[in-house]
Enzyme design. Structure first.
Site, PDB file in Angstrom:
ATOM      1  N   HIS A 197       0.972  -1.133   0.057  1.00 38.78           N
ATOM      2  CA  HIS A 197       0.006  -0.055   0.037  1.00 38.78           C
ATOM      3  C   HIS A 197       1.112   1.254  -0.076  1.00 38.78           C
ATOM      4  CE1 HIS A 197      -4.024  -2.017   0.394  1.00 38.78           C
ATOM      5  NE2 HIS A 197      -3.351  -3.052   1.063  1.00 38.78           N
ATOM      6  N   HIS A 218       1.151  -8.496  -1.250  1.00 36.47           N
ATOM      7  CA  HIS A 218       0.340  -8.640  -2.826  1.00 36.47           C
ATOM      8  C   HIS A 218       0.912  -7.933  -3.850  1.00 36.47           C
ATOM      9  CE1 HIS A 218      -2.048  -5.063  -1.086  1.00 36.47           C
ATOM     10  NE2 HIS A 218      -2.515  -5.854  -0.343  1.00 36.47           N
ATOM     11  N   ASN A 221      -0.743  -5.250  -6.520  1.00 31.18           N
ATOM     12  CA  ASN A 221      -1.782  -4.564  -5.928  1.00 31.18           C
ATOM     13  C   ASN A 221      -1.438  -3.543  -4.999  1.00 31.18           C
ATOM     14  OD1 ASN A 221      -3.122  -7.695  -6.339  1.00 31.18           O
ATOM     15  ND2 ASN A 221      -4.066  -6.002  -7.370  1.00 31.18           N
ATOM     16  N   ARG A 229      10.849   3.948 -17.032  1.00 32.50           N
ATOM     17  CA  ARG A 229      11.767   4.707 -16.557  1.00 32.50           C
ATOM     18  C   ARG A 229      11.686   4.784 -14.991  1.00 32.50           C
ATOM     19  NH1 ARG A 229       9.674   7.961 -21.034  1.00 32.50           N
ATOM     20  NH2 ARG A 229      11.561   8.039 -22.618  1.00 32.50           N
ATOM     21  N   HIS A 253      -7.451  -9.807  -9.053  1.00 32.84           N
ATOM     22  CA  HIS A 253      -6.334  -9.022  -8.641  1.00 32.84           C
ATOM     23  C   HIS A 253      -5.272  -8.484  -9.484  1.00 32.84           C
ATOM     24  CE1 HIS A 253      -8.696  -9.395  -4.712  1.00 32.84           C
ATOM     25  NE2 HIS A 253      -7.868  -8.443  -4.417  1.00 32.84           N
ATOM     26  N   ASP A 277      -5.259 -13.516   0.806  1.00 32.82           N
ATOM     27  CA  ASP A 277      -5.991 -12.225   0.998  1.00 32.82           C
ATOM     28  C   ASP A 277      -7.438 -12.475   1.321  1.00 32.82           C
ATOM     29  OD1 ASP A 277      -6.068  -9.442   1.623  1.00 32.82           O
ATOM     30  OD2 ASP A 277      -6.386  -9.015  -0.174  1.00 32.82           O
ATOM     31  N   LEU A 310     -11.892  -3.288  -5.177  1.00 36.09           N
ATOM     32  CA  LEU A 310     -11.771  -4.528  -4.612  1.00 36.09           C
ATOM     33  C   LEU A 310     -11.399  -4.525  -3.171  1.00 36.09           C
ATOM     34  CD1 LEU A 310      -9.456  -6.373  -7.385  1.00 36.09           C
ATOM     35  CD2 LEU A 310     -11.783  -7.039  -6.814  1.00 36.09           C
ATOM     36  N   ALA A 311     -11.992  -5.458  -2.338  1.00 38.50           N
ATOM     37  CA  ALA A 311     -11.863  -5.516  -0.671  1.00 38.50           C
ATOM     38  C   ALA A 311     -11.467  -6.924  -0.523  1.00 38.50           C
ATOM     39  CB  ALA A 311     -13.272  -5.123  -0.377  1.00 38.50           C
ATOM     40  N   GLY A 312     -10.303  -7.314  -0.690  1.00 37.75           N
ATOM     41  CA  GLY A 312      -9.960  -8.638  -0.304  1.00 37.75           C
ATOM     42  C   GLY A 312     -10.286  -9.586  -1.276  1.00 37.75           C
TER      43      GLY A 312
END
Length: 392
Positions: A197, A218, A221, A229, A253, A277, A310-312
């Site tokens: 993240h 993950h 993601n 570059r 995913h 996940d 997407l939530a898991g």
């Protein structure tokens, strides 16, 4: 079943290839030997496997929930036990219940539950994965932006002094919210540090790998992508030999083409390994659930917020193995290693993920078509397909 016994009649994946004519000798919850069937002592009880595949139990380092339970919503001993039991029904013998970004009191409750789970010897419980709250707003994914924040000295003190005795400890952080010195302190305190993240570039990611981060959460993601570059976190992770990468193999995913490219590009000895996940939907009939006050919807194999984020994932580990074996044409032995040996190596779980003398007797019996027959943890059968649960 904790006494000495032998599993006979199976094709055993001990090492890199299946072996025929061998038996698995288990004593007091550990693997004592893989030996020729003719060498099994007469006084040892035999468990016939009738041509099944005997493979290492799966190791999942990112499991948000299962069996209708989400760790964020049930940060308790009972919640952890329910999650572990649900995933045992899909071949996972070791897992890290994963706490998504939440309030400090929820984090503290999850840590206390982890201590209790370790002390109680919950089958399948390996430790905890704290995914946030010290992440990047730019790559928040489904994490609640109102709860994302920098790591403070008080946070670091809690993590390094209080959040102990939970087994293996994995934490996902973003360089935007955590300093290199804080990473060094976490590693010194026994944490496996993973970047995730995050929107930083490859140079910053490499600096954090040098500071002690050894994983990325993950791959592809919620991280800066590979560019020609600016290689981003994806490029830095694939190029760093000491870094291992989790991968969600549900086809939503990450596109299979990107999966194959990453597998061919990854510099070793670090590996790409499978994570689910998984959310609370695994092993349940629920069609949705609540996360941080927001509704998550289950449709056509996907879990999303109302805006489509997407939530898991809505996939189990055995299905993930089938996906990479069938869609990527990976040899079965390699697909199974991505779910067992490689994650065990990535987190330092030296007695997990392999069929070898001295390792925990965590193994699966599968049909040749890759359906689960039974799951064994520490030499105990914790799931049997004929009863969809414990054997009678």
């Amino acid at each position: 079943m904790t006494a000495t016994f032998c599993v006979t009649g199976a094709r055993i994946l001990a090492g890199k290839a299946f072996e025929d004519g061998k038996a698995l000798l288990v004593r007091d919850g550990r693997i004592e030997a893989v030996l020729g069937e003719a060498s099994v002592p007469d006084n040892v009880r035999r468990v016939p496997a009738h041509g099944a595949l005997l493979v290492p139990g799966f190791v999942d380092l990112q499991v948000n929930g299962g069996g209708g339970v989400l760790l964020n919503n049930a940060p308790t001993l009972e919640g952890i036990a329910a999650i572990c039991a649900a995933h045992a029904g899909f071949g996972t013998t070791s897992l890290l219940p994963t706490l998504i970004t939440d309030r400090p009191e929820i984090r503290d409750a999850a840590v206390e539950a982890g201590k209790q789970a370790l002390a109680a010897g919950v089958p399948g419980f390996l430790g905890l994965h704290l995914e946030g709250p010290h992440l990047s707003l730019a790559r928040k994914g489904t994490h609640d932006p109102a709860l994302i924040r920098p790591m403070t000295e008080a946070d670091l003190a809690y993590l390094t002094r209080e959040a102990r005795d939970v087994g293996l400890r994995l934490i996902t952080i973003a360089p935007e919210s955590v300093s290199e010195d804080q990473v060094r302190a976490l590693v010194s305190a026994g944490y496996v540090v993973s970047l995730g993240h995050t929107d930083v570039g490859a140079q910053t990611a490499a600096a954090y790998f040098a500071a002690g981060a050894t994983m990325v959460t993950h791959l592809f993601n919620a991280m800066s992508p590979l560019g020609h570059r600016e290689p981003g976190v994806v490029g830095a992770a694939l190029d760093a030999g000491g870094v291992s990468c989790g991968l969600i193999a549900d086809g939503f995913h990450v596109d299979p083409v990107a999966m194959g490219i990453a597998l061919r590009a990854k510099r070793g000895p670090g590996r790409i390994f499978l994570v689910t996940d998984a959310m609370s939907t695994i092993g349940s009939n629920e069609q949705g659930f609540e996360l941080n006050g927001r509704q998550v919807y289950r449709r056509d194999g996907r879990l999303t917020l109302a805006d489509g984020t997407l939530a898991g994932a809505d996939i189990d580990m055995l299905s993930s193995v089938r996906f990479v074996h069938e869609r990527l044409s990976l040899p079965l032995e390699d697909a199974l290693a991505m779910a067992s040996l490689y994650p065990a190596e990535a987190c330092g779980a030296t007695t997990k993920g392999r069929i070898a003398a001295g390792c925990d007797a965590d193994f699966l019996l599968l049909t040749p078509e890759l359906s689960l027959l039974s799951t064994w943890i520490g030499g105990r059968c914790v799931f049997h397909a004929t009863t969809r649960g414990l054997p009678a």
